[in-house]
Scaffold this active site. Sequence first.
Site, PDB file in Angstrom:
ATOM      1  N   ARG A  72      38.569   9.679 -20.624  1.00 51.48           N
ATOM      2  CA  ARG A  72      38.605   9.052 -19.303  1.00 51.48           C
ATOM      3  C   ARG A  72      39.153   7.634 -19.509  1.00 51.48           C
ATOM      4  O   ARG A  72      39.105   7.097 -20.615  1.00 51.48           O
ATOM      5  CB  ARG A  72      37.209   9.009 -18.702  1.00 51.48           C
ATOM      6  N   GLU A 103      40.061  15.448 -10.490  1.00 56.20           N
ATOM      7  CA  GLU A 103      40.302  14.505  -9.389  1.00 56.20           C
ATOM      8  C   GLU A 103      40.749  13.125  -9.879  1.00 56.20           C
ATOM      9  O   GLU A 103      41.719  12.553  -9.360  1.00 56.20           O
ATOM     10  CB  GLU A 103      39.009  14.384  -8.569  1.00 56.20           C
ATOM     11  N   THR A 105      42.161  12.301 -12.740  1.00 51.85           N
ATOM     12  CA  THR A 105      43.484  12.393 -13.363  1.00 51.85           C
ATOM     13  C   THR A 105      44.570  12.534 -12.300  1.00 51.85           C
ATOM     14  O   THR A 105      45.648  11.920 -12.403  1.00 51.85           O
ATOM     15  CB  THR A 105      43.530  13.607 -14.314  1.00 51.85           C
ATOM     16  N   THR A 125      39.486  21.832 -13.501  1.00 47.49           N
ATOM     17  CA  THR A 125      38.099  21.399 -13.532  1.00 47.49           C
ATOM     18  C   THR A 125      37.200  22.602 -13.401  1.00 47.49           C
ATOM     19  O   THR A 125      37.479  23.509 -12.603  1.00 47.49           O
ATOM     20  CB  THR A 125      37.715  20.379 -12.434  1.00 47.49           C
ATOM     21  N   ASP A 127      34.534  22.429 -12.045  1.00 40.80           N
ATOM     22  CA  ASP A 127      33.811  22.242 -10.772  1.00 40.80           C
ATOM     23  C   ASP A 127      34.487  22.928  -9.582  1.00 40.80           C
ATOM     24  O   ASP A 127      33.871  23.089  -8.535  1.00 40.80           O
ATOM     25  CB  ASP A 127      33.690  20.747 -10.452  1.00 40.80           C
ATOM     26  N   GLY A 170      28.240  20.182 -11.617  1.00 38.61           N
ATOM     27  CA  GLY A 170      28.678  20.093 -10.219  1.00 38.61           C
ATOM     28  C   GLY A 170      28.128  18.809  -9.637  1.00 38.61           C
ATOM     29  O   GLY A 170      26.988  18.755  -9.178  1.00 38.61           O
ATOM     30  N   HIS A 272      27.059  20.909 -21.222  1.00 36.09           N
ATOM     31  CA  HIS A 272      28.439  21.099 -21.666  1.00 36.09           C
ATOM     32  C   HIS A 272      28.733  22.482 -22.228  1.00 36.09           C
ATOM     33  O   HIS A 272      29.902  22.796 -22.475  1.00 36.09           O
ATOM     34  CB  HIS A 272      28.809  20.013 -22.681  1.00 36.09           C
ATOM     35  N   GLN A 274      28.792  24.935 -20.571  1.00 34.92           N
ATOM     36  CA  GLN A 274      29.619  25.548 -19.518  1.00 34.92           C
ATOM     37  C   GLN A 274      31.102  25.211 -19.678  1.00 34.92           C
ATOM     38  O   GLN A 274      31.964  25.831 -19.066  1.00 34.92           O
ATOM     39  CB  GLN A 274      29.180  25.043 -18.130  1.00 34.92           C
ATOM     40  N   ARG A 275      31.380  24.168 -20.435  1.00 34.43           N
ATOM     41  CA  ARG A 275      32.756  23.684 -20.572  1.00 34.43           C
ATOM     42  C   ARG A 275      33.393  24.065 -21.900  1.00 34.43           C
ATOM     43  O   ARG A 275      34.607  23.957 -22.059  1.00 34.43           O
ATOM     44  CB  ARG A 275      32.749  22.154 -20.478  1.00 34.43           C
TER      45      ARG A 275
HETATM   46  O1  F6P Z   1      34.130  17.191 -13.764  1.00 31.67           O
HETATM   47  C1  F6P Z   1      33.802  18.061 -14.767  1.00 31.67           C
HETATM   48  C2  F6P Z   1      32.427  17.778 -15.300  1.00 31.67           C
HETATM   49  O2  F6P Z   1      32.164  18.765 -16.268  1.00 31.67           O
HETATM   50  C3  F6P Z   1      31.319  17.726 -14.261  1.00 31.67           C
HETATM   51  O3  F6P Z   1      30.866  18.969 -13.837  1.00 31.67           O
HETATM   52  C4  F6P Z   1      30.285  16.936 -14.991  1.00 31.67           C
HETATM   53  O4  F6P Z   1      29.408  16.261 -14.132  1.00 31.67           O
HETATM   54  C5  F6P Z   1      31.098  15.935 -15.751  1.00 31.67           C
HETATM   55  O5  F6P Z   1      32.359  16.526 -15.956  1.00 31.67           O
HETATM   56  C6  F6P Z   1      30.462  15.563 -17.065  1.00 31.67           C
HETATM   57  O6  F6P Z   1      31.263  14.615 -17.672  1.00 31.67           O
HETATM   58  P1  F6P Z   1      30.984  14.011 -19.127  1.00 31.67           P
HETATM   59  O7  F6P Z   1      31.349  15.062 -20.108  1.00 31.67           O
HETATM   60  O8  F6P Z   1      31.876  12.838 -19.199  1.00 31.67           O
HETATM   61  O9  F6P Z   1      29.532  13.693 -19.168  1.00 31.67           O
END
Ligand code: F6P
Length: 341
Positions: A72, A103, A105, A125, A127, A170, A272, A274-275
């Site tokens: 970021r 959003e 970016t 995303t 989200d 979310g 995380h 989920q990501r």
């Molecule tokens: O925007 C994607 C996201 O995964 C959100 O769901 C979550 O709140 C945020 O990023 C978490 O960001 P970071 O990894 O910087 O804590």
Amino acid sequence: MRIGVLTAGGDCPGLNAVIRSVVHRAVTGHADEVIGFEDGFVGLLEGRFRELDLDSVSGILARGGTILGSARLERARLREAADNADELCRRYGIDVLIPIGGEGTLTAARMLSDAGMPVVGVPKTIDNDINGTDRTFGFDTAVTVATEAIDRLQTTAESHQRVMVVEVMGRHAGWIALEAGMASGAHGICVPERPFDPADLVDMVEKRFARGKKFAVVCVAEGAHPAKDTMDYGVGAIDKYGHERFAGIGTTLARELEARLGKEARPVILGHVQRGGVPTPYDRVLATRFGWHAVEAAHARSFGHMTALHGTRISLVPLADAVTHLKTVPENRMDEAESVY
Ligand code: F6P
């Protein structure tokens, strides 16, 4: 053409599939050159990049994360990039920049585009909250991961007659909570768009226990919050990127339900997980299509746009339309998901 590509913001399954697709289409379809900036806009500002050829993207289609790294960036440094838009293009010899991100970016992409940089955005995303596209890649993977987790929590909750409160990601939009909650038959779903009353959840759990179903699962988005004066819940601090740091609704709600019900309630924060990891086939395909169309848009000189999914078709949407507001869960989708006792 010489194309610059970068991934910025939170990572998301499918980023590598876009990078691979951009390189494939650019190199084999147009004999272009592609360079990848490291760690998002930070690499663009600091001159950290590498050439991307077919070999450098081999084997990454199914890999989670991003081979380019992501970061970021504070608003002030973005301004610096926008103020130097022309010079940055000249410095790297790029004819177009393809930033892949959410959003923040895409807002940065719009700033750069307004400042004269040729830009084609690709929305990502987990989200699913970017306006102007039916879906973002990463969302399907996050819903799949969260659904599997809730399926698993249903069986352990039942064995121990517990209430499980599962917190999913979310911040402002409850798409993951809605779809993972529906897909796994969660008994309560709380999203940021609709403040909840914990008394309704207590009522739902008591009704279930009264009919012999002695467990319940509540799926709550991290940005969900209780309706005014229904429960104590503090507001989190704001971090340096302008994001609210949440006070932990999953844990607070589990504690509240336990106190009100006199039954065991446990929080589970998926975070995380989920990501991370491999994207689903759906996300790999969507990401690949976005990458292909981003290169075509660059050659058509459709700058200032992002790729978008409308139905089954990929089209282009002005970045200005994409960043005006977030795509939140509409009332009718929440109505369809109302609790079943
Ligand atoms: O925007 C994607 C996201 O995964 C959100 O769901 C979550 O709140 C945020 O990023 C978490 O960001 P970071 O990894 O910087 O804590």
